[in-house]
Scaffold this motif. Structure first.
Motif, PDB file in Angstrom:
ATOM      1  N   PRO A 105       0.804  -1.239   0.000  1.00  0.00           N
ATOM      2  CA  PRO A 105       0.000   0.000   0.000  1.00  0.00           C
ATOM      3  C   PRO A 105       0.825   1.270   0.000  1.00  0.00           C
ATOM      4  N   GLU A 106       1.924   1.299   0.760  1.00  0.00           N
ATOM      5  CA  GLU A 106       2.718   2.520   0.847  1.00  0.00           C
ATOM      6  C   GLU A 106       3.400   2.825  -0.471  1.00  0.00           C
ATOM      7  N   GLN A 107       4.011   1.796  -1.078  1.00  0.00           N
ATOM      8  CA  GLN A 107       4.700   2.012  -2.350  1.00  0.00           C
ATOM      9  C   GLN A 107       3.722   2.422  -3.454  1.00  0.00           C
ATOM     10  N   THR A 108       2.557   1.760  -3.463  1.00  0.00           N
ATOM     11  CA  THR A 108       1.569   2.069  -4.499  1.00  0.00           C
ATOM     12  C   THR A 108       1.054   3.497  -4.354  1.00  0.00           C
ATOM     13  N   ARG A 109       0.757   3.904  -3.118  1.00  0.00           N
ATOM     14  CA  ARG A 109       0.289   5.275  -2.903  1.00  0.00           C
ATOM     15  C   ARG A 109       1.377   6.287  -3.243  1.00  0.00           C
ATOM     16  N   GLY A 110       2.644   5.930  -2.990  1.00  0.00           N
ATOM     17  CA  GLY A 110       3.730   6.837  -3.354  1.00  0.00           C
ATOM     18  C   GLY A 110       3.765   7.101  -4.851  1.00  0.00           C
ATOM     19  N   LEU A 111       3.569   6.037  -5.652  1.00  0.00           N
ATOM     20  CA  LEU A 111       3.528   6.200  -7.106  1.00  0.00           C
ATOM     21  C   LEU A 111       2.350   7.070  -7.517  1.00  0.00           C
ATOM     22  N   PHE A 112       1.180   6.785  -6.951  1.00  0.00           N
ATOM     23  CA  PHE A 112      -0.012   7.544  -7.307  1.00  0.00           C
ATOM     24  C   PHE A 112       0.089   8.998  -6.857  1.00  0.00           C
ATOM     25  N   LEU A 113       0.764   9.231  -5.725  1.00  0.00           N
ATOM     26  CA  LEU A 113       0.940  10.603  -5.245  1.00  0.00           C
ATOM     27  C   LEU A 113       1.707  11.431  -6.271  1.00  0.00           C
ATOM     28  N   GLY A 114       2.751  10.855  -6.838  1.00  0.00           N
ATOM     29  CA  GLY A 114       3.509  11.557  -7.872  1.00  0.00           C
ATOM     30  C   GLY A 114       2.688  11.792  -9.124  1.00  0.00           C
ATOM     31  N   LEU A 115       1.878  10.803  -9.518  1.00  0.00           N
ATOM     32  CA  LEU A 115       1.034  10.941 -10.700  1.00  0.00           C
ATOM     33  C   LEU A 115       0.050  12.102 -10.559  1.00  0.00           C
ATOM     34  N   VAL A 116      -0.641  12.138  -9.411  1.00  0.00           N
ATOM     35  CA  VAL A 116      -1.686  13.152  -9.233  1.00  0.00           C
ATOM     36  C   VAL A 116      -1.082  14.533  -8.987  1.00  0.00           C
ATOM     37  N   LEU A 117       0.013  14.594  -8.221  1.00  0.00           N
ATOM     38  CA  LEU A 117       0.647  15.885  -7.945  1.00  0.00           C
ATOM     39  C   LEU A 117       1.073  16.564  -9.242  1.00  0.00           C
ATOM     40  N   ALA A 118       1.684  15.818 -10.137  1.00  0.00           N
ATOM     41  CA  ALA A 118       2.086  16.405 -11.417  1.00  0.00           C
ATOM     42  C   ALA A 118       0.872  16.804 -12.248  1.00  0.00           C
ATOM     43  N   SER A 119      -0.239  16.088 -12.070  1.00  0.00           N
ATOM     44  CA  SER A 119      -1.449  16.388 -12.832  1.00  0.00           C
ATOM     45  C   SER A 119      -2.050  17.738 -12.470  1.00  0.00           C
ATOM     46  N   VAL A 120      -1.762  18.222 -11.255  1.00  0.00           N
ATOM     47  CA  VAL A 120      -2.337  19.495 -10.813  1.00  0.00           C
ATOM     48  C   VAL A 120      -1.938  20.633 -11.750  1.00  0.00           C
ATOM     49  N   LEU A 121      -0.753  20.543 -12.337  1.00  0.00           N
ATOM     50  CA  LEU A 121      -0.273  21.616 -13.202  1.00  0.00           C
ATOM     51  C   LEU A 121      -1.147  21.806 -14.434  1.00  0.00           C
ATOM     52  N   VAL A 122      -1.881  20.772 -14.829  1.00  0.00           N
ATOM     53  CA  VAL A 122      -2.683  20.872 -16.052  1.00  0.00           C
ATOM     54  C   VAL A 122      -3.838  21.859 -15.891  1.00  0.00           C
ATOM     55  N   PRO A 123      -4.766  21.651 -14.931  1.00  0.00           N
ATOM     56  CA  PRO A 123      -5.830  22.659 -14.793  1.00  0.00           C
ATOM     57  C   PRO A 123      -5.314  24.025 -14.353  1.00  0.00           C
ATOM     58  N   VAL A 124      -4.232  24.050 -13.558  1.00  0.00           N
ATOM     59  CA  VAL A 124      -3.657  25.336 -13.137  1.00  0.00           C
ATOM     60  C   VAL A 124      -3.206  26.132 -14.360  1.00  0.00           C
ATOM     61  N   SER A 125      -2.521  25.475 -15.280  1.00  0.00           N
ATOM     62  CA  SER A 125      -2.038  26.160 -16.477  1.00  0.00           C
ATOM     63  C   SER A 125      -3.183  26.551 -17.407  1.00  0.00           C
ATOM     64  N   MET A 126      -4.268  25.770 -17.376  1.00  0.00           N
ATOM     65  CA  MET A 126      -5.411  26.061 -18.239  1.00  0.00           C
ATOM     66  C   MET A 126      -6.167  27.306 -17.772  1.00  0.00           C
ATOM     67  N   VAL A 127      -6.100  27.616 -16.480  1.00  0.00           N
ATOM     68  CA  VAL A 127      -6.734  28.837 -15.983  1.00  0.00           C
ATOM     69  C   VAL A 127      -6.064  30.054 -16.595  1.00  0.00           C
ATOM     70  N   GLY A 128      -4.747  29.977 -16.745  1.00  0.00           N
ATOM     71  CA  GLY A 128      -4.001  31.089 -17.313  1.00  0.00           C
ATOM     72  C   GLY A 128      -3.622  32.106 -16.253  1.00  0.00           C
ATOM     73  N   ALA A 129      -2.908  33.114 -16.663  1.00  0.00           N
ATOM     74  CA  ALA A 129      -2.435  34.148 -15.737  1.00  0.00           C
ATOM     75  C   ALA A 129      -3.003  35.499 -16.174  1.00  0.00           C
ATOM     76  N   PRO A 130      -3.176  36.427 -15.224  1.00  0.00           N
ATOM     77  CA  PRO A 130      -2.947  36.233 -13.788  1.00  0.00           C
ATOM     78  C   PRO A 130      -4.174  35.638 -13.104  1.00  0.00           C
ATOM     79  N   TRP A 131      -3.947  34.942 -11.982  1.00  0.00           N
ATOM     80  CA  TRP A 131      -5.051  34.427 -11.182  1.00  0.00           C
ATOM     81  C   TRP A 131      -5.682  35.583 -10.396  1.00  0.00           C
ATOM     82  N   ARG A 132      -7.017  35.612 -10.373  1.00  0.00           N
ATOM     83  CA  ARG A 132      -7.723  36.616  -9.592  1.00  0.00           C
ATOM     84  C   ARG A 132      -7.976  36.105  -8.170  1.00  0.00           C
ATOM     85  N   ARG A 133      -8.275  37.028  -7.274  1.00  0.00           N
ATOM     86  CA  ARG A 133      -8.438  36.644  -5.866  1.00  0.00           C
ATOM     87  C   ARG A 133      -9.547  35.617  -5.680  1.00  0.00           C
TER      88      ARG A 133
END
Length: 311
Positions: A105-133
């Motif tokens: 379980p620990e090793q598997t979650r570690g792999l998935f943690l990296g997968l999802v963390l890197a995925s966050v950049l996709v919607p963040v970049s799609m919002v564009g800049a600058p971010w409003r409050r």
């Protein structure tokens, strides 16, 4: 569409199917990372509208013109390969990933943690800049909500058909909502193992009830999400980004069965290595998708330039 592109969509579908079987990872996240998310949402919205028009118009003798118009707007060249790829991906994941989650379980979650963390950049970049409050505030609130949701203790429900129907209707929303894992929601209410068992044992009675719940959930939710992406795109993507960040709690490698988080302990080196592998895999997928989009844009530009020359 070229065969290679269809094959690529099939591979994307297989990845989405795998994600849907794994608690903590959303199939919507994979669709977002691989660049098919908005076409899938738009297509699902048109299918729902076609069904609604058919149910309304055909009994009244109005014909199926409006339903056919909606179906013609579906991106079938994307949707069909995705669906074909999803089934084997889901079946393979149900057979192979469940033992890994149990034995490592620990090793598997570690792999998935990296997968999802890197995925966050996709919607963040799609919002564009600058971010409003207000977008930053939406991200924070969504992250807090997802963090709290993924910390709920696991419940145990009797797999009554009505409960299965309602759970499937709620969980399927995760298929189209990045950051929210349908399998994790099933795990929270104690229906993950019965559903995986039914899938592995080909319990078609259970699966039919579950599929009915999925259809109900999609028909109620997908039009709302489609409207949000069309009318409030930046805010919706900000909420998705926050949901992804908050859901990382479920994938922290060191936690108890009651989902209490602990400091890093045993197996820290292999877990860290798998975490980095997860980040590298998603980064490679994002880079490959962006290169593909750039090539497609260049081809369209060249074609538009050459057309007047021929005349």
């Amino acid at each position: 569409m070229a065969f290679g592109e269809r094959l690529g969509h099939g591979v994307r579908g297989a990845a989405i199917g795998v994600a849907e079987a794994v608690p903590g990872i959303s199939g919507g996240t994979i669709a977002l990372v691989t660049g098919v998310y908005e076409r899938v949402i738009a297509s699902a919205g048109h299918v729902v509208s076609a069904i609604r028009y058919a149910a309304s118009d055909l009994p009244r003798g109005r014909g199926g013109i409006r339903a056919r118009q909606q179906l013609r707007q579906v991106h079938w060249e994307v949707v069909v390969p995705l669906l074909i790829g999803m089934l084997p991906g889901l079946l393979i994941a149900a057979k192979t990933l469940e033992p890994l989650l149990t034995d490592y379980p620990e090793q598997t979650r570690g792999l998935f943690l990296g997968l999802v963390l890197a995925s966050v950049l996709v919607p963040v970049s799609m919002v564009g800049a600058p971010w409003r409050r207000k977008e930053i505030a939406a991200l924070v609130l969504a992250a807090v909500g997802a963090f709290a949701l993924t910390g709920l203790p696991q419940a145990t429900l009797d797999p009554h058909p009505l409960i299965v129907l309602m759970a499937a209707a709620i969980a399927v929303c995760a298929l189209v909502m990045p950051g929210v894992s349908g399998s994790f929601l099933l795990l929270t209410v104690g229906l993950y193992e019965p559903t995986i068992t039914a899938l592995n044992d080909r319990d078609f009675g259970y699966l039919a009830i579950f599929a009915t719940g999925m259809v109900i959930g999609l028909s109620l939710f997908v039009k709302l999400l489609q409207w949000l992406l069309e009318e409030h795109r930046r805010m919706t993507l900000a909420v998705m980004s926050g949901a992804l960040l908050g859901s990382l709690r479920a994938l922290w490698p060191w936690q108890s069965d009651e989902r209490t988080l602990h400091a890093p302990g045993d197996n820290i080196l292999p877990i860290t290595a798998l975490f980095l592998v997860g980040i590298a895999v998603v980064t490679a997928m994002v880079v490959a998708e962006r290169r593909r989009l750039r090539r497609a844009a260049q081809d369209l530009t060249e074609e538009a330039y050459e057309t007047p020359q021929r005349h």
